[in-house]
Motif scaffolding. Structure first.
Motif, PDB file in Angstrom:
ATOM      1  N   UNK A  40      31.143  44.354  80.036  1.00 42.22           N
ATOM      2  CA  UNK A  40      31.831  45.257  78.991  1.00 42.22           C
ATOM      3  C   UNK A  40      33.158  44.366  78.619  1.00 42.22           C
ATOM      4  N   UNK A  41      33.338  44.290  77.359  1.00 39.22           N
ATOM      5  CA  UNK A  41      34.630  43.641  76.823  1.00 39.22           C
ATOM      6  C   UNK A  41      35.539  44.775  76.793  1.00 39.22           C
ATOM      7  N   UNK A  42      36.803  44.357  77.239  1.00 39.03           N
ATOM      8  CA  UNK A  42      37.808  45.321  77.477  1.00 39.03           C
ATOM      9  C   UNK A  42      39.186  44.694  76.839  1.00 39.03           C
ATOM     10  N   UNK A  43      39.456  45.398  75.829  1.00 41.50           N
ATOM     11  CA  UNK A  43      41.039  44.814  75.021  1.00 41.50           C
ATOM     12  C   UNK A  43      41.956  45.951  75.306  1.00 41.50           C
ATOM     13  N   UNK A  44      43.250  45.335  75.482  1.00 44.86           N
ATOM     14  CA  UNK A  44      44.441  46.159  75.743  1.00 44.86           C
ATOM     15  C   UNK A  44      45.570  45.581  74.632  1.00 44.86           C
ATOM     16  N   UNK A  45      45.809  46.737  73.917  1.00 43.87           N
ATOM     17  CA  UNK A  45      46.799  46.230  72.876  1.00 43.87           C
ATOM     18  C   UNK A  45      47.959  47.312  72.480  1.00 43.87           C
ATOM     19  N   UNK A  46      48.884  46.854  72.131  1.00 45.63           N
ATOM     20  CA  UNK A  46      50.064  47.841  71.546  1.00 45.63           C
ATOM     21  C   UNK A  46      49.762  48.507  70.319  1.00 45.63           C
ATOM     22  N   UNK A  47      50.999  49.684  70.080  1.00 40.37           N
ATOM     23  CA  UNK A  47      50.514  50.381  68.906  1.00 40.37           C
ATOM     24  C   UNK A  47      50.744  49.546  67.532  1.00 40.37           C
ATOM     25  N   UNK A  48      51.323  48.396  67.574  1.00 39.42           N
ATOM     26  CA  UNK A  48      51.498  47.695  66.275  1.00 39.42           C
ATOM     27  C   UNK A  48      50.394  47.100  65.841  1.00 39.42           C
ATOM     28  N   UNK A  49      49.586  47.000  66.460  1.00 37.40           N
ATOM     29  CA  UNK A  49      47.985  46.437  66.144  1.00 37.40           C
ATOM     30  C   UNK A  49      47.249  47.452  65.725  1.00 37.40           C
ATOM     31  N   UNK A  50      46.697  47.073  64.601  1.00 43.83           N
ATOM     32  CA  UNK A  50      45.794  48.338  64.015  1.00 43.83           C
ATOM     33  C   UNK A  50      44.376  48.277  64.714  1.00 43.83           C
ATOM     34  N   UNK A  51      43.728  49.599  65.110  1.00 49.77           N
ATOM     35  CA  UNK A  51      42.320  49.623  65.566  1.00 49.77           C
ATOM     36  C   UNK A  51      41.256  48.973  64.874  1.00 49.77           C
ATOM     37  N   UNK A  52      41.422  49.312  63.664  1.00 47.99           N
ATOM     38  CA  UNK A  52      40.592  48.646  62.661  1.00 47.99           C
ATOM     39  C   UNK A  52      40.108  47.317  62.713  1.00 47.99           C
ATOM     40  N   UNK A  53      41.482  46.631  62.833  1.00 51.64           N
ATOM     41  CA  UNK A  53      41.324  45.091  62.814  1.00 51.64           C
ATOM     42  C   UNK A  53      40.733  44.711  64.047  1.00 51.64           C
ATOM     43  N   UNK A  54      41.309  45.437  65.197  1.00 49.87           N
ATOM     44  CA  UNK A  54      40.664  44.818  66.243  1.00 49.87           C
ATOM     45  C   UNK A  54      39.148  44.913  66.568  1.00 49.87           C
ATOM     46  N   UNK A  55      38.722  46.206  65.962  1.00 54.83           N
ATOM     47  CA  UNK A  55      37.141  46.538  65.827  1.00 54.83           C
ATOM     48  C   UNK A  55      36.437  45.512  65.084  1.00 54.83           C
TER      49      UNK A  55
END
Lengths: 161, 196
Positions: free
Chosen positions: A104-119
């Motif tokens: 499982x790839x697990x990524x933790x990020x704060x609210x300033x990062x757009x989810x779409x970009x991470x996806x």
């Protein structure tokens, strides 16, 4: 405090590390982990600017258990598995995506990062990670001898008295 | 069972504490947590209800150190003992390397011990694991109860052939906790070094 070993042996694991680092840099994610389905940390990276991460062993165990519970739910609903999980809080997001059947790839990020970009970035990284893990399956099994057993037993004596 | 991560030179072993509800599985883990020095263990995670009954699992990582260049680590889990939590109990058994079966000495829990052992066999079978392939150690807990049944009677019910190693314990006082863990860990390690 138990943290996964940062000294990675094996060229395959260096490539896994590099891929996760690239993903971190590109997407602006705080922490990136590759966790196996049993809850063990295979590899982890954190952004230089990020604060000290929470206990990674605990994160890995909870992510894997959560994925196992979600997969059991998926089976009840006639799906093979749910490959993606997103947990959004007020200040941050936990994003988990399946890498093949084992990890499982697990990524933790704060609210300033757009989810779409991470996806978008992680969808690119996941197949590359899956390919490396596939290669590892073909490596020969390591044979441990009785010296190993003796060494481990004496460590056990030290630990448990 | 994929316990050896040879690329990262890590050996990870998963030990699960099984048994009927209230038999003392979580107490075992709490004792280990409180007695092992901080640099050798991680944080204990408990997913429990408000009255401290285990809901999903308890988790405790233990670091053994390096053996022949392999970082060796044990992950200890407990399962929720109550009968109706079988779905989550089954999930936790996935990829197990060793099991501690914690039985209750109280006379009115004898049947619960038997049912839990049967449930363990069923769940292992569903994971495709033969009961004989995974090391199991018995711990008969709560020996200090005034009406505790004789250990031989409890054993006759959960291990009629007398095949498993047995420890008597009082987990809340720490008696028998480390002996049990040490034995199951040793069995797991011995299995690792056997030629496959």
């Amino acid at each position: 405090m138990i943290e996964p070993s940062l000294a990675l042996y094996g060229e395959a694991y260096a490539r896994v590390d590099a891929l996760i680092q690239e993903l971190l840099d590109a997407a602006g994610v705080r922490y990136g982990l590759l966790v196996d389905r049993k809850g063990f940390v295979l590899s982890h990276k954190e952004a230089l600017w990020a604060p000290r991460p929470p206990a990674l062993d605990s994160v890995a165990t909870l992510v894997a258990s959560n994925a196992a519970a979600t997969a059991a739910l998926a089976n009840m609903l006639g799906e093979r598995t749910f490959s993606e999980q997103i947990h959004q809080g007020e200040n941050g997001t936990l994003y988990v995506e399946s890498v093949g059947d084992q990890a499982l790839l697990t990524l933790i990020f704060d609210s300033s990062v757009p989810l779409g970009k991470v996806k978008v970035y992680s969808k690119k990284t996941v197949p590359q990670l899956a390919a490396i893990l596939d290669e590892l399956k073909d490596l020969p099994e390591i044979q441990l001898d009785s010296d190993f057993s003796a060494g481990a037993t004496s460590l056990l004596d030290d630990l448990l008295g | 069972m994929s316990t050896i991560n040879f690329a990262a030179r890590e050996i990870n072993c998963k030990i699960v504490y099984y048994g009927p509800g209230m038999s003392g599985k979580t107490t075992n883990l709490k004792q280990v947590f409180s007695k092992v020095p901080g640099h050798l263990r991680g944080e204990m995670v408990s997913l429990a209800t408000e009255d401290e009954r285990t809901l999903f699992f308890d988790f405790l990582p233990l670091d053994l150190g390096s053996v022949q260049g392999f970082k060796t680590r044990f992950h200890l889990y407990t399962v929720p003992g109550q009968v109706f939590y079988n779905a989550s109990r089954k999930l936790i058994l996935r990829g197990v390397d060793g099991i501690v079966f914690v039985a209750d000495s109280a006379p009115n829990r004898l049947r619960a011990n038997a049912e839990s052992m049967r449930n363990l066999r069923e769940n292992l079978a569903e994971h495709g694991i033969n009961v004989r392939d995974v090391p199991i150690v018995l711990q008969i807990n709560k020996r200090d109860l005034p009406d505790a049944l004789p250990a031989s009677m409890i054993r006759a019910v959960i291990d009629p052939r007398g095949e498993l190693q047995l420890f008597e314990a009082m987990a809340d006082k720490g008696v028998g906790v480390f002996e049990t863990l040490k034995t199951v860990s040793r069995l797991v390690l011995e299995r690792l070094s056997q030629t496959k």
